[in-house]
Write a protein that holds these residues in place. Sequence first.
Motif, PDB file in Angstrom:
ATOM      1  N   PHE A  96       0.827  -1.203   0.000  1.00 40.71           N
ATOM      2  CA  PHE A  96       0.000   0.000   0.000  1.00 40.71           C
ATOM      3  C   PHE A  96       0.867   1.261   0.000  1.00 40.71           C
ATOM      4  N   PHE A  97       1.989   1.216   0.724  1.00 39.95           N
ATOM      5  CA  PHE A  97       2.854   2.387   0.848  1.00 39.95           C
ATOM      6  C   PHE A  97       4.102   2.293  -0.036  1.00 39.95           C
ATOM      7  N   LYS A  98       3.985   1.591  -1.137  1.00 34.37           N
ATOM      8  CA  LYS A  98       5.089   1.509  -2.094  1.00 34.37           C
ATOM      9  C   LYS A  98       5.497   2.919  -2.508  1.00 34.37           C
ATOM     10  N   GLY A  99       6.819   3.178  -2.501  1.00 33.67           N
ATOM     11  CA  GLY A  99       7.334   4.500  -2.838  1.00 33.67           C
ATOM     12  C   GLY A  99       7.471   5.426  -1.646  1.00 33.67           C
ATOM     13  N   ARG A 100       6.931   5.036  -0.519  1.00 33.10           N
ATOM     14  CA  ARG A 100       6.968   5.875   0.681  1.00 33.10           C
ATOM     15  C   ARG A 100       8.106   5.451   1.605  1.00 33.10           C
ATOM     16  N   LEU A 101       8.489   6.360   2.482  1.00 32.24           N
ATOM     17  CA  LEU A 101       9.567   6.127   3.439  1.00 32.24           C
ATOM     18  C   LEU A 101       9.039   5.356   4.642  1.00 32.24           C
ATOM     19  N   ILE A 102       9.741   4.277   4.998  1.00 25.04           N
ATOM     20  CA  ILE A 102       9.365   3.480   6.160  1.00 25.04           C
ATOM     21  C   ILE A 102      10.603   3.180   7.001  1.00 25.04           C
ATOM     22  N   LYS A 103      10.364   2.736   8.232  1.00 25.46           N
ATOM     23  CA  LYS A 103      11.443   2.274   9.105  1.00 25.46           C
ATOM     24  C   LYS A 103      11.055   0.891   9.589  1.00 25.46           C
ATOM     25  N   VAL A 104      12.009  -0.048   9.520  1.00 28.48           N
ATOM     26  CA  VAL A 104      11.759  -1.398  10.005  1.00 28.48           C
ATOM     27  C   VAL A 104      12.806  -1.781  11.048  1.00 28.48           C
ATOM     28  N   LEU A 105      12.353  -2.455  12.089  1.00 30.17           N
ATOM     29  CA  LEU A 105      13.225  -3.080  13.083  1.00 30.17           C
ATOM     30  C   LEU A 105      13.180  -4.566  12.785  1.00 30.17           C
ATOM     31  N   LEU A 106      14.343  -5.199  12.770  1.00 31.50           N
ATOM     32  CA  LEU A 106      14.432  -6.580  12.315  1.00 31.50           C
ATOM     33  C   LEU A 106      14.672  -7.565  13.449  1.00 31.50           C
ATOM     34  N   ARG A 107      14.068  -8.736  13.333  1.00 31.56           N
ATOM     35  CA  ARG A 107      14.271  -9.823  14.294  1.00 31.56           C
ATOM     36  C   ARG A 107      15.689 -10.376  14.172  1.00 31.56           C
ATOM     37  N   GLU A 108      16.180 -10.367  12.948  1.00 30.93           N
ATOM     38  CA  GLU A 108      17.507 -10.891  12.646  1.00 30.93           C
ATOM     39  C   GLU A 108      18.161  -9.944  11.650  1.00 30.93           C
ATOM     40  N   PRO A 109      19.471  -9.843  11.669  1.00 30.53           N
ATOM     41  CA  PRO A 109      20.136  -8.910  10.754  1.00 30.53           C
ATOM     42  C   PRO A 109      19.910  -9.264   9.279  1.00 30.53           C
ATOM     43  N   VAL A 110      19.748  -8.224   8.480  1.00 29.06           N
ATOM     44  CA  VAL A 110      19.662  -8.353   7.025  1.00 29.06           C
ATOM     45  C   VAL A 110      20.690  -7.383   6.466  1.00 29.06           C
ATOM     46  N   GLY A 111      21.627  -7.896   5.706  1.00 31.67           N
ATOM     47  CA  GLY A 111      22.699  -7.045   5.195  1.00 31.67           C
ATOM     48  C   GLY A 111      23.511  -6.429   6.317  1.00 31.67           C
ATOM     49  N   GLY A 112      23.607  -7.148   7.455  1.00 32.08           N
ATOM     50  CA  GLY A 112      24.360  -6.668   8.608  1.00 32.08           C
ATOM     51  C   GLY A 112      23.643  -5.614   9.431  1.00 32.08           C
ATOM     52  N   LYS A 113      22.379  -5.364   9.143  1.00 35.18           N
ATOM     53  CA  LYS A 113      21.628  -4.303   9.841  1.00 35.18           C
ATOM     54  C   LYS A 113      20.492  -4.892  10.666  1.00 35.18           C
ATOM     55  N   ILE A 123      10.930  -9.115   9.816  1.00 33.84           N
ATOM     56  CA  ILE A 123      10.523  -7.806  10.333  1.00 33.84           C
ATOM     57  C   ILE A 123       9.817  -7.969  11.678  1.00 33.84           C
ATOM     58  N   ALA A 124      10.387  -7.341  12.709  1.00 35.35           N
ATOM     59  CA  ALA A 124       9.756  -7.343  14.031  1.00 35.35           C
ATOM     60  C   ALA A 124       8.712  -6.234  14.104  1.00 35.35           C
ATOM     61  N   LYS A 125       9.055  -5.088  13.513  1.00 36.65           N
ATOM     62  CA  LYS A 125       8.158  -3.937  13.570  1.00 36.65           C
ATOM     63  C   LYS A 125       8.464  -3.031  12.380  1.00 36.65           C
ATOM     64  N   GLY A 126       7.428  -2.505  11.776  1.00 42.15           N
ATOM     65  CA  GLY A 126       7.597  -1.567  10.670  1.00 42.15           C
ATOM     66  C   GLY A 126       6.587  -0.440  10.806  1.00 42.15           C
ATOM     67  N   ARG A 127       6.993   0.754  10.360  1.00 41.88           N
ATOM     68  CA  ARG A 127       6.046   1.865  10.401  1.00 41.88           C
ATOM     69  C   ARG A 127       6.402   2.874   9.314  1.00 41.88           C
ATOM     70  N   LEU A 128       5.392   3.615   8.944  1.00 45.59           N
ATOM     71  CA  LEU A 128       5.555   4.706   7.990  1.00 45.59           C
ATOM     72  C   LEU A 128       6.334   5.808   8.680  1.00 45.59           C
ATOM     73  N   GLU A 129       7.262   6.437   7.961  1.00 45.41           N
ATOM     74  CA  GLU A 129       8.052   7.522   8.508  1.00 45.41           C
ATOM     75  C   GLU A 129       7.600   8.830   7.866  1.00 45.41           C
ATOM     76  N   PRO A 130       7.285   9.838   8.654  1.00 48.88           N
ATOM     77  CA  PRO A 130       6.917  11.119   8.054  1.00 48.88           C
ATOM     78  C   PRO A 130       8.138  11.743   7.400  1.00 48.88           C
ATOM     79  N   GLU A 131       7.928  12.351   6.245  1.00 48.78           N
ATOM     80  CA  GLU A 131       9.040  13.015   5.561  1.00 48.78           C
ATOM     81  C   GLU A 131       8.915  14.505   5.747  1.00 48.78           C
ATOM     82  N   LYS A 132      10.052  15.151   5.897  1.00 49.86           N
ATOM     83  CA  LYS A 132      10.072  16.609   6.033  1.00 49.86           C
ATOM     84  C   LYS A 132       9.930  17.217   4.654  1.00 49.86           C
ATOM     85  N   TRP A 133       9.129  18.246   4.576  1.00 49.59           N
ATOM     86  CA  TRP A 133       8.878  18.890   3.268  1.00 49.59           C
ATOM     87  C   TRP A 133       9.793  20.027   3.054  1.00 49.59           C
TER      88      TRP A 133
END
Length: 157
Positions: A97-114, A147-157
């Motif tokens: 639904f939010f394709k193209g939008r900025l999000i933040k995800v917290l991961l259960r396990e590292p992906v790409g070392g993150k 993904i443990a948790k994900g949310r939409l991130e507001p962008e500064k205009w």
Amino acid sequence: MNIDSKEIARKVKELVEPIVKRMGYRLFDVEFKPERGWVLRVIIDKPGGVTIRDCEEVSKRISALLDVEDIIPFSYMLEISSPGLTRELEKPEHYEFFKGRLIKVLLREPVGGKREATGYVEEVSEGIITLREKEKGETLYIPFSAIAKGRLEPEKW
């Protein structure tokens, strides 16, 4: 009384989605939960955001239909809302639904070392979220199961 809240939400979604689309909105989600009584929450969105008037119009259109269809045979409160600026993303379709939008995800396990990443949703398919990182522009392929948790991130205009 045994209540299958997920099944009720699924049936309501099937019933109201065509109406919501015809009205020019996107149906983000339908939730049916006990919160000081039962609450049926229909979450809508549109480009530019949702106003209180939008919520009122959708409520008028679908409340009569819900009464006629009688999917929920007991008292509940109907609530129409928007996903909000920092809405939690819980299902793969939320990320779509939010394709193209900025999000933040917290991961259960590292992906790409993150263990967390902030970026733009580029693609969602076969249980994988493709995320282009905001800072470095790197592409991460994140399994939805990581993904443990994900949310939409507001962008500064």
